[in-house]
Design a protein around this motif. Structure first.
Motif, PDB file in Angstrom:
ATOM      1  N   ASP A 266      -4.551  -2.453  -3.380  1.00 43.09           N
ATOM      2  CA  ASP A 266      -4.048  -1.222  -3.988  1.00 43.09           C
ATOM      3  C   ASP A 266      -3.350  -1.489  -5.316  1.00 43.09           C
ATOM      4  O   ASP A 266      -3.541  -0.751  -6.285  1.00 43.09           O
TER       5      ASP A 266
ATOM      6  N   THR B 171       2.799   1.452  -3.452  1.00 46.60           N
ATOM      7  CA  THR B 171       1.930   1.720  -4.591  1.00 46.60           C
ATOM      8  C   THR B 171       1.521   3.181  -4.636  1.00 46.60           C
ATOM      9  O   THR B 171       1.384   3.767  -5.719  1.00 46.60           O
ATOM     10  N   ARG B 172       1.330   3.786  -3.472  1.00 53.08           N
ATOM     11  CA  ARG B 172       0.975   5.207  -3.438  1.00 53.08           C
ATOM     12  C   ARG B 172       2.069   6.063  -4.060  1.00 53.08           C
ATOM     13  O   ARG B 172       1.793   7.104  -4.667  1.00 53.08           O
TER      14      ARG B 172
ATOM     15  N   PHE C  56      -5.821  -2.197  -8.070  1.00 50.59           N
ATOM     16  CA  PHE C  56      -6.396  -0.994  -8.689  1.00 50.59           C
ATOM     17  C   PHE C  56      -5.480  -0.523  -9.818  1.00 50.59           C
ATOM     18  O   PHE C  56      -5.950  -0.121 -10.890  1.00 50.59           O
TER      19      PHE C  56
ATOM     20  N   ASN D 279       0.705  -5.077 -10.780  1.00 50.93           N
ATOM     21  CA  ASN D 279       0.021  -4.197 -11.736  1.00 50.93           C
ATOM     22  C   ASN D 279       0.180  -4.704 -13.163  1.00 50.93           C
ATOM     23  O   ASN D 279       0.144  -3.937 -14.121  1.00 50.93           O
TER      24      ASN D 279
ATOM     25  N   SER E 205      -2.592  -7.454  -2.278  1.00 48.55           N
ATOM     26  CA  SER E 205      -2.710  -5.998  -2.186  1.00 48.55           C
ATOM     27  C   SER E 205      -3.841  -5.476  -3.065  1.00 48.55           C
ATOM     28  O   SER E 205      -3.715  -5.449  -4.295  1.00 48.55           O
TER      29      SER E 205
ATOM     30  N   ARG F 274       0.840  -1.198   0.000  1.00 52.24           N
ATOM     31  CA  ARG F 274       0.000   0.000   0.000  1.00 52.24           C
ATOM     32  C   ARG F 274       0.878   1.251   0.000  1.00 52.24           C
ATOM     33  O   ARG F 274       0.643   2.188  -0.763  1.00 52.24           O
TER      34      ARG F 274
END
Length: 261
Positions: free
Chosen positions: A128, A59-60, A131, A104, A126, A56
């Motif tokens: 996140d 990824t941010r 997404f 991803n 995850s 998390r």
């Protein structure tokens, strides 16, 4: 890339001091990472929830970096390497594929494009990063390929059907996993594999003492992972030709019993 150092214990104080002296510019980042990991470890004592929090955080900042790629060019190159290798080792469009730790879709978007619609299933601990995987599907115009993306709490794979997947793939997952997590996967992956299916995974290899760095990077001997697979009735084979590629991790292929490729 330089040859792998298969004997260094990266957790040893001497190695860390020597590395810091050789690369002083990397010390602040390591200190920040260590502080973050200490904080996350206190809040998330079990490894899965801890690493979910790591993802998390990463990824941010940058989804590509979160899956281990320092820039977009490297992200594309590593994905192509995964795809080309698997394509040369038996992957066909009609196969059904499960990607553990799909991230991803660094390699996944190429698998989705190659496989028949609906034949790719990616899982990750995850939400996140999943997404970000949805963004990759949009960016690569893969919506009509009907990929499945599922967040998971563990690697028991209990929500998946028996003998369904011809290919299971985990790139840079076991390199971040302690042995109990790896064993959980190996204890259950045989159930979801077809009789002639195979499971390829990468790991950080050492020929010295097995160790970890900050509970994020784990180094294992080949015989440890082969023995763990055999414990659960699987056959494991070290993939020598993967070592010829410019990648820092090693690869093992797991099959049912005496089945092999």
């Amino acid at each position: 890339m330089p040859a792998k150092n298969l004997t260094a214990n990266r957790a040893a104080l001497g190695h860390r001091v020597g590395y810091a002296l050789r690369h002083p510019d990397r010390v602040p980042r390591h200190v920040a990472r260590a502080a973050r990991d200490l904080w996350l470890r206190r809040r998330h004592p079990d490894h899965i929830s801890y690493y979910r929090a790591v993802m998390r955080s990463d990824t941010r900042t940058d989804p590509d970096a979160a899956v281990g790629s320092r820039n977009r060019e490297r992200w594309l190159a590593l994905g192509a390497m995964q795809f080309d290798y698997l394509l040369g080792h038996g992957l066909r469009p009609e196969h059904r594929m499960l990607e553990i730790g799909c991230g991803n879709l660094r390699g996944g978007w190429r698998f989705i494009r190659h496989l028949e619609p609906g034949h790719y299933h990616g899982i990750d601990i995850s939400p996140d990063i999943l997404f970000a995987a949805q963004d990759t599907i949009v960016d690569m115009s893969l919506q009509k390929r009907l990929p499945n993306l599922t967040p998971v709490r563990d690697l028991t794979l209990r929500f998946l059907p028996d003998a369904h997947f011809d290919v299971v793939h985990a790139h840079s997952v076991f390199s971040h996993s302690p042995l109990p997590v790896i064993e959980e996967c190996l204890a259950n992956v045989g159930r979801v594999l077809t009789p002639d299916g195979w499971f390829d995974f990468t790991f950080d290899r050492t020929e010295g003492e097995e160790h970890h760095v900050l509970r994020e990077d784990f180094y294992y001997r080949v015989e440890t992972l082969v023995g763990l697979a055999e414990k659960h009735g699987l056959r494991a084979r070290f993939m020598d030709d993967w070592e010829e590629l410019p990648h820092g991790q090693s690869k093992i292929r797991v099959t049912h019993g005496e089945a092999g490729r």
